[in-house]
Design a protein around this motif. Structure first.
Motif, PDB file in Angstrom:
ATOM      1  N   SER A 185       1.012  -0.895  -0.235  1.00  0.00           N
ATOM      2  CA  SER A 185      -0.015  -0.353  -0.334  1.00  0.00           C
ATOM      3  C   SER A 185       0.429   1.258   0.333  1.00  0.00           C
ATOM      4  N   GLY A 186       0.154   2.350  -0.589  1.00  0.00           N
ATOM      5  CA  GLY A 186       0.754   3.337  -0.377  1.00  0.00           C
ATOM      6  C   GLY A 186       2.253   3.315  -1.416  1.00  0.00           C
ATOM      7  N   TRP A 197       7.918   6.693   2.953  1.00  0.00           N
ATOM      8  CA  TRP A 197       6.843   5.848   3.040  1.00  0.00           C
ATOM      9  C   TRP A 197       5.607   7.076   2.841  1.00  0.00           C
ATOM     10  N   HIS A 199       1.440   7.971   1.731  1.00  0.00           N
ATOM     11  CA  HIS A 199       0.070   7.374   1.680  1.00  0.00           C
ATOM     12  C   HIS A 199      -0.914   8.451   1.561  1.00  0.00           C
ATOM     13  N   GLN A 200      -1.347   9.207   0.313  1.00  0.00           N
ATOM     14  CA  GLN A 200      -2.222  10.036   0.705  1.00  0.00           C
ATOM     15  C   GLN A 200      -1.728  11.156   1.157  1.00  0.00           C
TER      16      GLN A 200
END
Length: 218
Positions: A185-186, A197, A199-200
């Motif tokens: 994810s991400g 890293w 994510h959004q």
């Protein structure tokens, strides 16, 4: 005198032989046409990796791309910088040739090429500089705000992020290149001694021998 049936059989055999020869000739012609030569002289190839590159069209094409983009960089920098860039390129070639030690030699060579090509594409300005995204990291962890400006390149040989970080540390420079790696994810960008890293609107900055920093874009 041949019977009608024998005549027909001889004609068919002759046609099959001609067809087989034509297919073989076309196959050889296609292979010869499709063969790609790298930027260096394969007659002078010495290392195991150089020989592999000369035998593999995909690697040969990457070598041609590297050479063309490298020349763009050389043409854009000052004479004082050229010596350093050339020394770095020689070091990269040595590292590429060390792939003979890898369990999967071609995979190692291809990864080396794509990584270096990404660096050169950004240095040469082959793609428009993306809009920067500003992050603030780690205020709640150590009362020291780390600011990260990220430029995400999606069209380079390997998708990459160019990060400027302030303040710096023992393990991270002011400007850093990180390459996209596969994650569940991400998006995780891996650099030397650090990872970023995303994510959004959030991200995690991980540095060697330091606690992870949580980041938020603004």
């Amino acid at each position: 005198m041949l019977t009608p049936m024998q005549t027909i059989m001889r004609i068919q055999t002759s046609r099959l032989s001609t067809l087989a020869f034509s297919i073989l000739f076309l196959s050889c012609s296609v292979n010869a046409t499709d063969a790609v030569s790298p930027a260096f002289d394969c007659q002078k190839a010495q290392s195991q990796v150089e020989v592999l590159i000369c035998q593999d069209n995909q690697l040969a094409k990457l070598d041609m791309q590297i050479n063309a983009t490298y020349q763009k960089v050389i043409n854009q920098i000052s004479s004082k910088e050229i010596a350093n860039v050339k020394a770095f390129q020689r070091g990269w070639i040595k590292g590429r040739d060390d792939c003979w030690k890898a369990a999967k030699i071609k995979q190692c060579v291809q990864s080396s090429y794509e990584t270096r090509l990404t660096e050169l594409q950004i240095a040469a300005g082959e793609f428009e500089v993306p809009e920067p995204i500003q992050y603030e990291c780690g205020l709640e962890a150590n009362d020291t705000l780390t600011k990260v400006t990220a430029y995400f390149y999606n069209d380079t040989a390997i998708p990459a992020a160019m990060l400027t970080v302030s303040p710096t540390s023992d393990y991270i420079n002011a400007t850093n290149l990180a390459l996209l790696t596969r994650t569940a994810s991400g998006a995780k960008y891996q650099g030397q001694n650090f990872s970023f890293w995303t994510h959004q609107s959030e991200a995690t900055l991980s540095q060697y021998a330091q606690a992870d920093l949580n980041c938020k874009s603004h």
